[in-house]
Structure formats: structure tokens, C-alpha cells
Design an enzyme around this catalytic site. Structure first.
Site, PDB file in Angstrom:
ATOM      1  N   CYS A  11       0.814  -1.201   0.000  1.00 18.22           N
ATOM      2  CA  CYS A  11       0.000   0.000   0.000  1.00 18.22           C
ATOM      3  C   CYS A  11       0.854   1.260   0.000  1.00 18.22           C
ATOM      4  O   CYS A  11       0.325   2.354  -0.109  1.00 18.22           O
ATOM      5  CB  CYS A  11      -0.926  -0.012   1.204  1.00 18.22           C
ATOM      6  SG  CYS A  11      -0.078  -0.418   2.715  1.00 18.22           S
ATOM      7  N   ASP A  18       2.512   2.442   2.482  1.00 24.56           N
ATOM      8  CA  ASP A  18       2.560   3.082   3.791  1.00 24.56           C
ATOM      9  C   ASP A  18       3.988   3.085   4.341  1.00 24.56           C
ATOM     10  O   ASP A  18       4.739   2.149   4.110  1.00 24.56           O
ATOM     11  CB  ASP A  18       1.686   2.314   4.796  1.00 24.56           C
ATOM     12  CG  ASP A  18       0.214   2.525   4.524  1.00 24.56           C
ATOM     13  OD1 ASP A  18      -0.103   3.261   3.582  1.00 24.56           O
ATOM     14  OD2 ASP A  18      -0.608   1.952   5.252  1.00 24.56           O
ATOM     15  N   CYS A  37      -2.822   5.189   5.390  1.00 23.31           N
ATOM     16  CA  CYS A  37      -4.272   5.298   5.560  1.00 23.31           C
ATOM     17  C   CYS A  37      -4.632   5.541   7.025  1.00 23.31           C
ATOM     18  O   CYS A  37      -3.780   5.489   7.911  1.00 23.31           O
ATOM     19  CB  CYS A  37      -4.947   4.020   5.073  1.00 23.31           C
ATOM     20  SG  CYS A  37      -4.495   2.594   6.083  1.00 23.31           S
ATOM     21  N   CYS A  53      -1.895  -3.120   8.722  1.00 25.14           N
ATOM     22  CA  CYS A  53      -1.537  -1.871   9.413  1.00 25.14           C
ATOM     23  C   CYS A  53      -1.084  -2.158  10.844  1.00 25.14           C
ATOM     24  O   CYS A  53      -0.142  -1.548  11.346  1.00 25.14           O
ATOM     25  CB  CYS A  53      -2.726  -0.917   9.458  1.00 25.14           C
ATOM     26  SG  CYS A  53      -3.287  -0.393   7.838  1.00 25.14           S
TER      27      CYS A  53
END
Lengths: 138, 206
Positions: free
Chosen positions: A37, A39, A64, A107
Site C-alpha cells: 500500500c 505506507d 491510511c 496496518c
């Protein structure tokens, strides 16, 4: 999928945003990322070398809402804990606390990795051997 | 039983390469792939199943959709590598074993910070010239990295194909292949990271 209230709360009022000096011998820095993603998460903690207690924790995350909430929560949780206690924090604890949906579990994994990486960095600075399990290659 | 019915009732195909009767090599001749795709598509065309049983019609539809997925994946050189690694068990999406290249993280983080600064400066109406220049040069730097990654991806893919040929001749280059898979995985991870960044910077610089 809608974010849980807790995620939204952390996202709107992230705790402990900022940075500590990387050069400080008592500061451990963990920089981790998830290529799927894009991140990237930086988690830093100042650790008292006499008591092994984490006295201060800061983070900065580009990602996110769940990634920000996970790292925000991680800084809250590690503060006041000893290094050993902090290492026992599992990503599943974060998932439960924030009610993360399955697609956002990575996450929480990132946050756990960041804690381990930061402590690993601090241990390295202090010449403490780092067990393989704590060596996060991120 | 007609040829088309055979195609529709054949046992499930194990992977996209074998759909086209191809070895698991990364270099694919596109013209031949397209031709094969058209041939197979035609065989599975619903018109050929007008008088077939319900089950056969359903199967042919399923096969068609598999065929389209296979073609789409193999046409895209990056998706092809990703797919190969997945079926070779070297890449599992969503697992935290997908690691970001550590040497990139620092730069990625800094670039993200510059992007943040630019967004702030934009909303506060500050001077953007210096920030934009910094981002433009970072952008160039990452574009170049992307080209380097692609060049290496190409070279490592060639290496992989060579091991497939070696295997066909009877020896088993297992260790070598594991190393190649690992490198391909790293390259893909770096690539997706860089691509996301370049896209973000582009958006902000507009």
C-alpha cells in the site's frame, strides 16, 4: 468499509505525533513500510537505560487512517512500559482495540514491526544482542 | 463429442502458463500468445455451446473467464512476474512477509515529508518555488530508480528463463531459482513503492 469509531478518533486526534533525535543514544528509531500500500511508519522511543522504561514515544506515519491509528495507539501503549513489556504487544491486540477489518490487519502488523524495530535499534545502540525474532528486516 | 466440448469439460487448469501450454518462463512472444488466446477464445465461444447441456455451458463460461484472466495477466510483464512468484509460492499477498526494501524507506519517508510541506504551503499560500524544485528533483531521482529496477527485473527474468531451460535438460537448479525468486520479489516490492510515490508527487505538482 467504514472505519471504527476508535480509528476515527485516533485519526482525528493522533497522539504523540512528532520526532525525537535519532542521534540521542537513548532513542530507538523504527522505520517500517508496507510495499503493497506504500505506507511508511516511523516510531521512536526514548528509553531509560537504567530502568528499561520507555519514557517517551513519537510517531509519524504516511498512510491510511488505520495505519495512523495503529501507530498512534502503539505510542500510547508503549509509554511507561518496559522494553520487555512493549515487545509483548501483538498486532492482534491492536486489531482488537481498534476493531480493524481483515483488509487492514497489515496496518497493525506494521505497528508491531515498528515497535520491534525501534527497540532493536535502541538495543543495538547499547550493544545488547537482538534476538532474531526482533530483527525486523523492513 | 466435439472439440469444443472437450475444451469445456477438460479438468481444471493448474496455472495461467499451462492454459497456453507455455513453460513457466518470463519471456513470452506476444504475437504467439495473442494467436493462441484468440484460438482458445473461439473454441470456448458460447455459440459453440448452443446445443450443449447446462453444465457444459456453465463450464465453458468459467473457462472463458479463466482464459481472459490468464491472458490479461501474462500480457503485462510486471503482473506476469508477480503471478509466477505467486504460483511458485514465493509471494503471498497481504502477509507481513512482504517487506519494503530498507534502503528505500528513508528516502520514501523524506519525500513524504516534503509532500506534506508542499500541501501545507499550498493551503497557507506560502512560497512554493523552492519546495516544488526539491520535489521535482526527487521525482526525477525516483523515476530513474524505477528505470533501474525495471532494467534489473528484465535481467533477472532472463536469468530465471535460463534456469527453466537448464531444468528441461535434466539438472535441478533449485538453490539458484530460490535466490532468483527472492530477488524478483524484492524488486517488485521496491517497484510498487516507487510507483506509488511517483504518482503522489505527480499529483501534488500539477
Amino acid at each position: 468499509m467504514a472505519y471504527s469509531d476508535k480509528v476515527v478518533e485516533h485519526y482525528n486526534n493522533p497522539r504523540n505525533v512528532g520526532s525525537l533525535s535519532k542521534e540521542d543514544p537513548n532513542v530507538g528509531t523504527g522505520l517500517v513500510g508496507a510495499p503493497e500500500c506504500g505506507d511508511v511508519m516511523k516510531l521512536q522511543m526514548r528509553i531509560n537505560p537504567d530502568t528499561n522504561v520507555i519514557e517517551e514515544a513519537k510517531f509519524k506515519t504516511f498512510g491510511c487512517g488505520s495505519a495512523i491509528a495503529s501507530s498512534s495507539l502503539a505510542t500510547e501503549w508503549v509509554k511507561g512500559k518496559t522494553v520487555e513489556e512493549a515487545l509483548s504487544i501483538k498486532n492482534t491486540d491492536i486489531v482488537r482495540e481498534l476493531a480493524l477489518p481483515p483488509v487492514k490487519i497489515h496496518c497493525s502488523v506494521l505497528a508491531e514491526d515498528a515497535i520491534k524495530a525501534a527497540i532493536g535499534d535502541w538495543k543495538k545502540k547499547h550493544g545488547i544482542a537482538v534476538p532474531v525474532a526482533e530483527k525486523v528486516a523492513h | 463429442m466435439t472439440a469444443s466440448n472437450t475444451a469445456a469439460t477438460a479438468p481444471p487448469t493448474p496455472d495461467y502458463f499451462s492454459v497456453f501450454a507455455l513453460p513457466r518462463k518470463l519471456w513470452i512472444e506476444m504475437a504467439a500468445l495473442e494467436q493462441k488466446f484468440l484460438q482458445l477464445s473461439w473454441k470456448l465461444h458460447p455459440d459453440n455451446f448452443v446445443n450443449a447441456s447446462e453444465t457444459e455451458r456453465e463450464l465453458s463460461l468459467k473457462r472463458s473467464s479463466e482464459l481472459n484472466d490468464a491472458y490479461r495477466t501474462l500480457c503485462d510483464p510486471v503482473a506476469r512476474v508477480e503471478y509466477l512468484l505467486a504460483i511458485e509460492g514465493a509471494r503471498k499477498e497481504g502477509e507481513h512477509k512482504q517487506q519494503a526494501p530498507p534502503e528505500l524507506l528513508e528516502e520514501v519517508f523524506e519525500l513524504n515529508e516534503s509532500l506534506d510541506e508542499l500541501r501545507d504551503a499550498k493551503s497557507e499560500g506560502g512560497d512554493l518555488t523552492a519546495l516544488k524544485a526539491r520535489l521535482e528533483s526527487a521525482q526525477k531521482n525516483f523515476q530513474q530508480k524505477l528505470e533501474e529496477v525495471d532494467a534489473e527485473l528484465f535481467a533477472v527474468a532472463k536469468h530465471w528463463d535460463a534456469t527453466v531451460e537448464v531444468e528441461a535438460s535434466g539438472t535441478n537448479p533449485h538453490a539458484e531459482r530460490e535466490a532468483i525468486k527472492q530477488r524478483l520479489n524484492e524488486l517488485l516490492n521496491g517497484r510498487s513503492y516507487i510507483r506509488n510515490l511517483v504518482a503522489n508527487v505527480q499529483k501534488e505538482l500539477l
